[in-house]
Design an enzyme around this catalytic site. Structure first.
Site, PDB file in Angstrom:
ATOM      1  CE  LYS A  25      17.424 -28.973  88.439  1.00 48.90           C
ATOM      2  NZ  LYS A  25      17.074 -28.531  89.850  1.00 48.90           N
ATOM      3  CD  GLN A  74      20.108 -28.603  92.612  1.00 45.47           C
ATOM      4  OE1 GLN A  74      19.733 -27.869  91.492  1.00 45.47           O
ATOM      5  NE2 GLN A  74      19.015 -29.013  93.391  1.00 45.47           N
ATOM      6  CG  ASP A  86      13.554 -23.941  91.366  1.00 43.79           C
ATOM      7  OD1 ASP A  86      12.948 -24.841  90.535  1.00 43.79           O
ATOM      8  OD2 ASP A  86      14.443 -24.107  92.211  1.00 43.79           O
TER       9      ASP A  86
END
Ligand code: NDP
Length: 286
Positions: free
Chosen positions: A53, A97, A120
């Site tokens: 990322k 995460q 997300d």
């Protein structure tokens, strides 16, 4: 039949190139999109995802802020960090995460992220927006599936799409997105009776089951489009999807490979969400 392989890697590169231009434009308006990534603990797979990322951010010209915290970090410390990032005008997207260590309530942490920074797309406000057709940030893998179909010129309107899997991160959101594209959608799961007869009716199959090579060519009708979301290891430790690729060639009109199909799209759509979030929030100088 000559099955066409949908090249997710090249479509994702195309998207990243477009994003580079959009980031340049935002920078010329004094806005440098920034993504903050929080990683708690030492999960090796998570470390690889986080590093990919960061690289993608650099590539498209975005700033990335990385918070790598020890596994014993308390839930409160993570919640406080999210709150600080919510207020930070240089940060337009926040990604925690997953999975988090067991002593933390993932849902509580997700709820803390400001919905307009939830790149997300996991915050209930964004999930709700998707289900009632309002604007919001859409989770990346499902958004990637739709983008793959669109950029491969595959019509969704009126088509019968069968989604195998009903998870909150893939099956459900991808079904809602297909519905938004005017497809007729059937969602299957572990309690579905006679899955094969449902699959046989599909014009488009999206497999998100988490079982290696679960969907076989013999279960499908000819000319079907097959999108394989799965990421698994086969008996030889080789990466494979939820679809038995070999048995589908010559049956499907189009199919995504694993690796190189949906996988690369997830990160491209994450970058897309960050740029969108930055454009919506605006106002931050370099
Ligand atoms: P989950 O395990 O959360 O969900 C799996 C779904 O499959 C469940 O809804 C389950 O049904 C259903 N299922 C299980 N067994 C059967 C069966 N025999 N028949 C029909 N349905 C069944 O997985 P995820 O949605 O998180 O992930 C799915 C796959 O996608 C995995 O391989 C994962 O690694 C991959 N993935 C890939 C991503 C990417 O970037 N490409 C991102 C996220 C995931 P039930 O609800 O009844 O239990």
């Amino acid at each position: 039949m000559n099955t066409q392989i949908i090249d997710g890697k090249s479509i994702a590169s195309e998207i990243k190139e477009e994003l580079r231009t959009r980031v340049e434009n935002l920078k010329s308006q004094g806005i440098t999109p920034g993504l903050a990534v929080i990683l708690v603990g030492e999960n090796p797979a998570s470390k690889v995802y986080v590093s990919n990322k960061k690289k993608a951010c650099e590539y498209i010209g975005m700033k990335s802020f990385s918070y790598e915290l020890p596994a014993e970090t308390s839930e409160k410390e993570v919640l406080d960090l999210v709150e600080t990032l919510n207020e930070d005008t240089h940060v337009h997207g926040i990604l925690v995460q997953l999975p988090l260590p067991k002593h933390m309530d993932e849902q509580k942490v997700i709820l803390k992220i400001a919905p307009n920074k939830d790149v997300d797309g996991f915050h209930p406000q964004n999930v709700g927006a998707l289900s009632i057709g309002l604007n919001g940030l859409v989770s990346c893998t499902p958004a990637g599936v739709i983008e793959l179909l669109k950029r491969s010129n595959i019509e969704m309107q009126g088509k019968h799409c069968v989604v195998v899997g009903r998870s909150n991160i893939v099956g459900k959101p991808v079904s809602l997105l297909l519905l938004r594209e005017h497809a007729t959608v059937t969602i299957c799961h572990s309690r579905t009776r006679d899955l094969e007869s449902v699959l046989k009716q599909a014009d488009i199959v999206v497999a998100a089951v988490g079982i290696p090579k679960f969907v076989k060519g013999s279960m499908l009708k000819s000319n079907v489009v097959v999108i394989d979301v799965g990421i698994n290891r086969d008996e030889n430790g080789k990466l494979c999807g939820d679809v038995d690729f070999e048995s589908c060639t010559n049956i499907a009109s189009h199919i995504t490979p694993v690796p190189g199909g949906v996988g690369p799209m997830t990160i491209a759509m994450l970058m897309n969400n960050c740029v969108l979030a930055a454009a919506t929030q605006g106002g931050t100088s370099n």
